[in-house]
Design a protein around this motif. Structure first.
Motif, PDB file in Angstrom:
ATOM      1  N   THR A   1       0.847  -1.221  -0.033  1.00 22.20           N
ATOM      2  CA  THR A   1       0.048   0.069  -0.034  1.00 22.20           C
ATOM      3  C   THR A   1       0.980   1.248   0.046  1.00 22.20           C
ATOM      4  OG1 THR A   1      -1.801  -1.185   1.220  1.00 22.20           O
ATOM      5  CG2 THR A   1      -1.844   1.217   1.149  1.00 22.20           C
ATOM      6  N   ARG A   2       2.009   1.298   0.864  1.00 18.28           N
ATOM      7  CA  ARG A   2       2.925   2.352   1.112  1.00 18.28           C
ATOM      8  C   ARG A   2       3.511   2.799  -0.440  1.00 18.28           C
ATOM      9  NH1 ARG A   2       4.208   4.304   6.062  1.00 18.28           N
ATOM     10  NH2 ARG A   2       3.198   3.211   7.857  1.00 18.28           N
ATOM     11  N   ILE A   3       3.940   1.543  -1.033  1.00 14.56           N
ATOM     12  CA  ILE A   3       4.497   1.556  -2.398  1.00 14.56           C
ATOM     13  C   ILE A   3       3.399   2.253  -3.551  1.00 14.56           C
ATOM     14  CG2 ILE A   3       5.553   0.271  -4.299  1.00 14.56           C
ATOM     15  CD1 ILE A   3       6.880  -1.591  -2.224  1.00 14.56           C
ATOM     16  N   GLY A   4       2.162   1.812  -3.227  1.00 16.34           N
ATOM     17  CA  GLY A   4       1.273   2.443  -4.299  1.00 16.34           C
ATOM     18  C   GLY A   4       1.081   3.843  -4.146  1.00 16.34           C
ATOM     19  N   GLU A   5       1.006   4.250  -2.882  1.00 15.86           N
ATOM     20  CA  GLU A   5       0.650   5.448  -2.553  1.00 15.86           C
ATOM     21  C   GLU A   5       1.932   6.419  -3.029  1.00 15.86           C
ATOM     22  OE1 GLU A   5      -1.476   4.926   1.759  1.00 15.86           O
ATOM     23  OE2 GLU A   5       0.523   5.446   1.852  1.00 15.86           O
ATOM     24  N   ASN A   6       3.109   6.031  -2.880  1.00 16.37           N
ATOM     25  CA  ASN A   6       4.271   6.602  -3.574  1.00 16.37           C
ATOM     26  C   ASN A   6       4.246   6.782  -5.222  1.00 16.37           C
ATOM     27  OD1 ASN A   6       5.421   7.229  -0.911  1.00 16.37           O
ATOM     28  ND2 ASN A   6       6.828   5.514  -1.049  1.00 16.37           N
ATOM     29  N   LEU A   7       3.586   5.715  -5.695  1.00 16.27           N
ATOM     30  CA  LEU A   7       3.655   5.402  -7.358  1.00 16.27           C
ATOM     31  C   LEU A   7       2.456   6.634  -7.463  1.00 16.27           C
ATOM     32  CD1 LEU A   7       3.561   1.880  -7.907  1.00 16.27           C
ATOM     33  CD2 LEU A   7       5.625   3.542  -8.126  1.00 16.27           C
ATOM     34  N   VAL A   8       1.491   6.985  -6.817  1.00 18.69           N
ATOM     35  CA  VAL A   8       0.416   7.764  -7.124  1.00 18.69           C
ATOM     36  C   VAL A   8       1.121   9.118  -7.050  1.00 18.69           C
ATOM     37  CG1 VAL A   8      -1.701   8.860  -6.253  1.00 18.69           C
ATOM     38  CG2 VAL A   8      -1.639   6.221  -6.414  1.00 18.69           C
ATOM     39  N   GLU A   9       1.783   9.257  -6.001  1.00 18.28           N
ATOM     40  CA  GLU A   9       2.413  10.867  -5.924  1.00 18.28           C
ATOM     41  C   GLU A   9       3.362  10.946  -6.950  1.00 18.28           C
ATOM     42  OE1 GLU A   9       2.151  13.213  -3.750  1.00 18.28           O
ATOM     43  OE2 GLU A   9       0.543  11.945  -2.709  1.00 18.28           O
ATOM     44  N   ALA A  10       3.982   9.997  -7.778  1.00 18.54           N
ATOM     45  CA  ALA A  10       4.654  10.155  -8.834  1.00 18.54           C
ATOM     46  C   ALA A  10       3.906  10.185 -10.050  1.00 18.54           C
ATOM     47  CB  ALA A  10       5.901   9.047  -8.744  1.00 18.54           C
ATOM     48  N   GLY A  11       2.861   9.889 -10.030  1.00 15.83           N
ATOM     49  CA  GLY A  11       1.890   9.962 -11.252  1.00 15.83           C
ATOM     50  C   GLY A  11       1.826   8.672 -11.900  1.00 15.83           C
ATOM     51  N   LEU A  12       2.377   7.577 -11.411  1.00 16.30           N
ATOM     52  CA  LEU A  12       2.396   5.939 -11.948  1.00 16.30           C
ATOM     53  C   LEU A  12       1.220   5.400 -11.662  1.00 16.30           C
ATOM     54  CD1 LEU A  12       6.197   5.476 -11.764  1.00 16.30           C
ATOM     55  CD2 LEU A  12       5.081   6.362 -13.524  1.00 16.30           C
ATOM     56  N   TYR A  13       0.160   5.737 -12.104  1.00 15.35           N
ATOM     57  CA  TYR A  13      -1.369   5.358 -11.591  1.00 15.35           C
ATOM     58  C   TYR A  13      -1.364   3.560 -11.922  1.00 15.35           C
ATOM     59  CZ  TYR A  13      -2.023  10.512 -11.227  1.00 15.35           C
ATOM     60  OH  TYR A  13      -2.129  11.708 -10.785  1.00 15.35           O
ATOM     61  N   LEU A  14      -0.931   3.272 -13.132  1.00 19.30           N
ATOM     62  CA  LEU A  14      -1.018   1.924 -13.462  1.00 19.30           C
ATOM     63  C   LEU A  14      -0.287   1.220 -12.507  1.00 19.30           C
ATOM     64  CD1 LEU A  14      -1.194   2.038 -17.306  1.00 19.30           C
ATOM     65  CD2 LEU A  14      -3.018   1.809 -15.471  1.00 19.30           C
ATOM     66  N   ASP A  15       0.858   1.365 -12.043  1.00 17.31           N
ATOM     67  CA  ASP A  15       1.772   0.598 -11.260  1.00 17.31           C
ATOM     68  C   ASP A  15       1.317   0.854  -9.808  1.00 17.31           C
ATOM     69  OD1 ASP A  15       3.423   0.169 -13.357  1.00 17.31           O
ATOM     70  OD2 ASP A  15       4.734   1.716 -12.909  1.00 17.31           O
ATOM     71  N   ALA A  16       0.691   1.899  -9.480  1.00 17.15           N
ATOM     72  CA  ALA A  16       0.074   2.061  -8.300  1.00 17.15           C
ATOM     73  C   ALA A  16      -1.230   1.375  -8.123  1.00 17.15           C
ATOM     74  CB  ALA A  16      -0.418   3.543  -7.917  1.00 17.15           C
ATOM     75  N   GLN A  17      -2.003   1.200  -9.056  1.00 16.93           N
ATOM     76  CA  GLN A  17      -3.133   0.294  -9.106  1.00 16.93           C
ATOM     77  C   GLN A  17      -2.752  -1.333  -8.854  1.00 16.93           C
ATOM     78  OE1 GLN A  17      -5.801   0.607 -12.716  1.00 16.93           O
ATOM     79  NE2 GLN A  17      -7.188  -0.796 -11.775  1.00 16.93           N
ATOM     80  N   GLU A  18      -1.802  -1.642  -9.723  1.00 12.49           N
ATOM     81  CA  GLU A  18      -1.140  -2.914  -9.394  1.00 12.49           C
ATOM     82  C   GLU A  18      -0.622  -3.235  -7.899  1.00 12.49           C
ATOM     83  OE1 GLU A  18       2.212  -5.994 -11.332  1.00 12.49           O
ATOM     84  OE2 GLU A  18       2.005  -3.953 -12.184  1.00 12.49           O
ATOM     85  N   SER A  19       0.021  -2.387  -7.430  1.00 17.09           N
ATOM     86  CA  SER A  19       0.451  -2.545  -6.000  1.00 17.09           C
ATOM     87  C   SER A  19      -0.647  -2.651  -5.008  1.00 17.09           C
ATOM     88  CB  SER A  19       1.281  -1.293  -5.754  1.00 17.09           C
ATOM     89  OG  SER A  19       2.113  -1.461  -4.419  1.00 17.09           O
ATOM     90  N   PHE A  20      -1.720  -1.818  -5.114  1.00 23.73           N
ATOM     91  CA  PHE A  20      -3.060  -1.875  -4.462  1.00 23.73           C
ATOM     92  C   PHE A  20      -3.531  -2.893  -4.511  1.00 23.73           C
ATOM     93  CE2 PHE A  20      -2.862   3.151  -4.786  1.00 23.73           C
ATOM     94  CZ  PHE A  20      -2.159   3.195  -3.551  1.00 23.73           C
ATOM     95  N   THR A  21      -3.702  -3.616  -5.800  1.00 24.83           N
ATOM     96  CA  THR A  21      -4.393  -4.838  -6.085  1.00 24.83           C
ATOM     97  C   THR A  21      -3.583  -6.034  -5.310  1.00 24.83           C
ATOM     98  OG1 THR A  21      -5.026  -4.017  -8.266  1.00 24.83           O
ATOM     99  CG2 THR A  21      -4.972  -6.481  -7.853  1.00 24.83           C
ATOM    100  N   GLN A  22      -2.273  -5.841  -5.235  1.00 28.28           N
ATOM    101  CA  GLN A  22      -1.777  -7.097  -4.770  1.00 28.28           C
ATOM    102  C   GLN A  22      -1.726  -7.158  -3.015  1.00 28.28           C
ATOM    103  OE1 GLN A  22       2.519  -6.469  -5.666  1.00 28.28           O
ATOM    104  NE2 GLN A  22       2.242  -7.415  -7.704  1.00 28.28           N
ATOM    105  N   ALA A  23      -1.742  -5.850  -2.475  1.00 28.18           N
ATOM    106  CA  ALA A  23      -1.942  -5.673  -1.082  1.00 28.18           C
ATOM    107  C   ALA A  23      -3.645  -6.179  -0.828  1.00 28.18           C
ATOM    108  CB  ALA A  23      -1.829  -4.176  -0.896  1.00 28.18           C
ATOM    109  N   ILE A  24      -4.599  -5.937  -1.548  1.00 29.51           N
ATOM    110  CA  ILE A  24      -5.848  -6.204  -1.263  1.00 29.51           C
ATOM    111  C   ILE A  24      -6.025  -7.787  -1.239  1.00 29.51           C
ATOM    112  CG2 ILE A  24      -8.160  -6.272  -2.230  1.00 29.51           C
ATOM    113  CD1 ILE A  24      -7.626  -3.402  -3.149  1.00 29.51           C
TER     114      ILE A  24
END
Length: 990
Positions: free
Chosen positions: A735-758
């Protein structure tokens, strides 16, 4: 006494030794058999020795010579051709007949030299060579020969020597009565190798029996026990010539090619008269009780005549003097025992007995050993102690004659023993050794290696996710070779593959057996607390109990089951250190679900501290306990103590918990040092990197945070065991990695990281090792934010927001977003519910929330509520406007937000009052509504002026249109409000 048959056999041996039949045949004559005439002797021959004189008297060399030549001359056949005395054998002179006695005195042995000499014939004085023997006259028989035994005296050391003054033939008679002298069975001798030329170059001269000189000792008249039958007779012995280098013995002939027991004899051609005069029968006379003189030594006796069998018969029946008394049967056994000894041992035994080298007790013991047939090595040991030296037994000695050896060599037993048995024995030994080696190799090498191969194959199948086939392979390997250590390997492999149920099954098989029914009974016994019965029936290994407890407690979270297993150890030893420590750790994990277990953990640790003292290991356990109970003072105290002592080797896992606790408390001063000190001990602890990432986010070191998060994600994913706590950390890390990716504008990578966490979180909840957690459910909200803010997929976002709320994540912002989605969809009741939920948070009381709630109430036609919320919003906005001294609408969004909320709020409030006027008919509401609409128009006109020219905008605002409708109503027009609401609580401009 020797029988006539034995004497005849003795005569035959002499004839064979002299090779007489071949010599007579070469002369053209035949060897005649001599009949034995009537001896005319008395039955009692003991009188022959009545006047033999003292045995101690040393005989002269002439007396020591045996009178065998007489026998040879009398029995030999004379030649028909007269010749020189040296060429032709002379005819014997007077033939004694009907003689009543015979003697072996010194005169009887004088002619024996003629037989053994080099051609010089010694004739008796006054006798002429005899001519041909009268026809029809029989040769003199052995019975007619008168002889007497020479005196043989043993050495001074012989215990059997008779006293010089007391020994007489009367004593001899008594001696002979106690010892029966019987000769051994004669052994058939192999004929000696014939010489290349005839030995005799002259005819032997027959020796005439001399008259008995005056004073001569009596012959055998006094001997008793000798009986000669007229039917027994001797054959005259022929001449013999022993081959050069051959040994001659009455014991047994030598076998060609082998070393016999015969004494060596020199070349008889080189033997002179003097040598012959010294000829002695050795110990032959001992069977008659006659001993040699004291002065006679071994060197004085001719070794050519050696009868060791008879020498063994020396011990006489004088028990009072310490001598051996033997029966006839014992004496025969003694002879056989002596004859069966090796040559060197036999000679030593003969000397010991003859010379009395040992004490009478030792001599008697030696004779008794010979009688009992003791082993040669035992006899050699005793004889060696007597003579003071070591007597070695030749390897593989056997005493036998040549004929016996040949007969034995031709026998199947000999062939089997010598030829077949060694090979067969070798084959059998090799076969047995090969069999044993094969059997040992099969059981000790092949089976373990084959089973190990199967066990390893099963582990490979686990890695290939073929778990059922892996268990089948384990069962096959267990049948080949039972190795309990592989249970731990398979359980660890199943844990690594996240197959915890299979790992649990493996530990149960290890502890309680492979039968499912028996394991079920053991589980029931554990539930009932029958720990003693379980231990007595199964004897579970200690290591297996601790390993199974770690799986149940740390991985599966079956804390009750772990407690039952640990009670098996504590049942036998209530102070078991490892068991008590594991029980406290189990209670600490259990306390995460049931805080009451913290006290049980404290009691376990305190009991160990009471028994073992405040060790570092136990203090670290107490530090964990104080963290769990949020005892900050004790935590800081123990932390400072450990930080002050740099020699303490910290426990990384507990130090990681300490770092996380200090971060939660906002005490960041020692966190970095605590984490890096633990990393120096073990850098593979994922919790350390996880809390280090949290620390970096707290200090806004985002670059270091990303590196720490990446390391923590890798270590947590590979962590064994993958505990629920580590699963939660991995979910939060993604989740933290996804949040950092959102801040970086990498929404697709962030969505994948959030999905793994879920996915990890849902699996934990499905397996009931994780529960509702606001931190972990944050992954749903962050994934919904991507749909909400980026994709504008509000319904998808609402789904994630709802799942986050169900998983324990509930915030005012989330509620507002849910209300926003419902408001956009026209679900005003749901929207109002979410807005009210968001309003429960005092920090969420923003203008956006009040605006959204007021509009929602207006859409629900709850105008009174809408009026109230609009008035509250305008009051807040007016206060904010009053607080602004210099209004910078184009520069400050907050200023812009205040002006927008003012003109929009006044418009919506004026429309709300007009609706209330229409419903209630109250005129004040109508007039106040027009006032608020006018204010909204002024604010909107001024807000939209061009900043440079201050020119009014060409368009009219909504409040102006609503005011005109209030003044000039039209059926086709309905007064409107500003419907839009902010997407977020923190939005200032919308």
């Amino acid at each position: 006494m020797p029988s006539l048959q034995e004497i005849r056999q003795f005569n035959s041996r002499l004839i064979s030794l002299g090779n007489e039949p071949e010599v007579v045949q070469e002369w053209g004559e035949e060897l005649e058999d001599v009949e034995v005439p009537d001896s005319g002797l008395d039955d009692d021959l003991s009188s022959l020795l009545s006047d033999t004189g003292d045995l101690d008297e040393e005989p002269s060399p002439e007396e020591a010579s045996p009178a065998l030549s007489e026998l040879v001359d009398e029995e030999s056949e004379p030649s028909d051709e007269p010749s020189e005395p040296s060429d032709e054998p002379s005819e014997p002179s007077d033939q004694p007949s009907d003689a009543d006695e015979f003697s072996l005195d010194e005169g009887d042995f004088s002619d024996f030299a003629a037989l053994l000499g080099e051609g010089d014939v010694v004739e008796p004085a006054g006798e002429e060579p005899a001519g041909e023997e009268p026809a029809g006259e029989e040769p003199a028989a052995f019975d007619d020969v008168e002889f007497e035994l020479p005196d043989f005296e043993a050495d001074d050391s012989d215990a059997r020597a008779l006293d010089e003054d007391e020994a007489d033939f009367a004593d001899t008679d008594a001696l002979l009565e106690d010892i029966s002298l019987e000769l051994d069975e004669p052994v058939a001798a192999e004929e000696p190798v014939a010489a290349e030329e005839p030995v005799a170059t002259e005819e032997p001269v027959a020796a005439e029996e001399p008259d008995e000189p005056e004073g001569a000792e009596p012959g055998l008249d006094d001997l008793s026990g000798f009986e000669f039958s007229d039917e027994d007779e001797f054959e005259a012995p022929g001449e013999f010539d022993a081959p050069e280098g051959e040994e001659f013995s009455f014991d047994q002939p030598s076998v060609p090619g082998e070393q016999g027991d015969l004494d060596e004899v020199g070349d008889l051609d080189e033997v002179g008269d003097d040598d012959l005069d010294e000829f002695s029968l050795g110990d032959f006379g001992e069977q008659f009780g006659v001993l040699e003189d004291e002065g006679a030594s071994d060197e004085d006796l001719n070794p050519a005549i050696n009868v060791p069998e008879l020498a063994a018969g020396v011990p006489e029946a004088q028990g009072a003097s310490g001598e051996v008394q033997l029966t006839d049967e014992e004496f025969e056994r003694l002879q056989r025992g002596l004859a069966g000894l090796p040559l060197n041992l036999k000679q030593e035994v003969e000397r010991i007995i003859a010379e009395s080298r040992g004490s009478p007790e030792e001599t008697a013991r030696l004779c008794r050993m010979l009688v009992d047939g003791s082993a040669a090595q035992e006899v050699a040991n005793l004889a060696g102690r007597i003579v003071g030296t070591t007597i070695r037994i030749p390897r593989g000695y056997e005493k036998r004659s040549g004929e016996e050896f040949e007969r034995e060599r031709d026998s199947f037993a000999y062939q089997f023993r010598e030829n077949i048995w060694p090979v067969l024995r070798l084959v059998m030994v090799v076969a047995v050794a090969a069999g044993l080696l094969a059997l040992a190799g099969y059981h000790l090498v092949f089976r373990p290696l084959h089973a190990r191969s199967l066990y390893a194959q099963g582990l490979e199948l686990i890695e290939a996710d073929q778990h059922s086939l892996a268990n089948q392979t384990f069962a096959r390997a267990w049948e080949v070779w039972e190795s309990p250590g592989w249970y731990y390997e398979y359980a660890d492999a199943f844990v690594e593959a996240r197959q915890y149920t299979l790992a649990q099954q493996k530990y149960e098989e290890l502890l309680f057996g492979r039968e499912p029914a028996i394991r079920e009974l053991a589980r029931e016994a554990l539930e009932d607390g029958a720990y003693g019965a379980v231990i007595s029936n199964h004897q579970p290994p200690r290591r297996g109990i601790l390993a199974a407890t770690e799986l149940e407690s740390a991985v599966l979270g079956n804390y009750r089951r772990a407690e039952q297993l640990l009670n098996l150890l504590l049942f036998e030893d209530t102070n078991d250190y490892d068991g008590r420590l594991a029980l406290g750790d189990n209670y600490m994990r259990w306390a995460e679900q049931d805080p009451a277990r913290l006290e049980d953990a404290r009691l376990s640790y305190a009991r160990l501290i009471e028994r073992h003292g405040q060790t570092d290991e136990l203090l670290f356990r107490m530090l964990r306990y104080f963290i769990a109970t949020d005892n900050l003072q004790e935590v800081v105290s123990i932390k400072d103590a450990f930080q002050a002592d740099r020699r303490v080797r910290v426990e990384p896992e507990i130090y990681a918990e300490l770092a996380g606790y200090l971060i939660d408390k906002g005490m960041l001063g020692d966190v970095e040092d605590i984490v890096f000190r633990a990393l120096d001990v073990d850098r593979t602890i994922p919790e350390l990197h996880y809390h280090l990432a949290r620390y970096y986010r707290s200090v806004h070191a985002f670059g270091e945070e990303e590196l720490a998060l990446a390391t923590a994600r890798r270590l947590l994913a590979d962590a064994i065991p993958f505990t629920p706590r580590r699963r939660a950390m991995l979910v939060d890390t993604h989740t933290r990695i996804g949040e950092n990716l959102v801040e970086a504008g990498l929404y697709l990578d962030a969505q994948e990281s959030f999905t793994q966490a879920i996915n990890l979180f849902e699996e934990g909840r499905r397996r009931r090792i994780l529960g509702a957690d606001a931190v972990l459910a944050r992954a749903y909200a962050r994934l919904g934010d991507i749909f909400y803010y980026v994709g504008r997929e509000y319904e998808q976002a609402l789904v994630q927001f709802t799942r986050a709320e169900e998983a324990g994540y509930s915030t005012a912002d989330l509620d507002y977003k849910q209300g926003f989605v419902h408001y956009r969809a026209g679900r005003f009741d749901e929207a109002l519910r979410e807005f009210r939920a968001a309003a429960r948070d005092p920090g969420a009381q923003t203008n956006a929330l009040i605006w959204a709630t007021a509009n929602t109430n207006f859409q629900r036609r709850n105008y009174f509520a809408a009026e109230a919320y609009f008035r509250e919003l305008l009051d807040r906005a007016e206060r904010e406007r009053a607080a602004i001294r210099t209004l910078l609408v184009d520069e400050d969004p907050a200023h812009q937000s205040v002006i927008e909320y003012l003109y929009r709020g006044y418009n919506n409030l004026g429309v709300t009052l007009h609706r209330l006027y229409e419903e209630t008919g109250e005129p004040p509401r109508y007039s106040r509504g027009l006032v608020y609409l006018t204010r909204s128009t002024e604010l909107a006109t001024n807000y939209r002026r061009d900043p440079g020219t201050l020119v009014r905008p060409g368009s009219v605002d909504l409040a102006f249109l609503n005011q005109r409708e209030a003044l000039y109503p039209r059926p086709e027009f309905e007064m409107q409000i500003y419907n839009e609401i902010p997407e977020d609580l923190d939005d200032l401009v919308f």
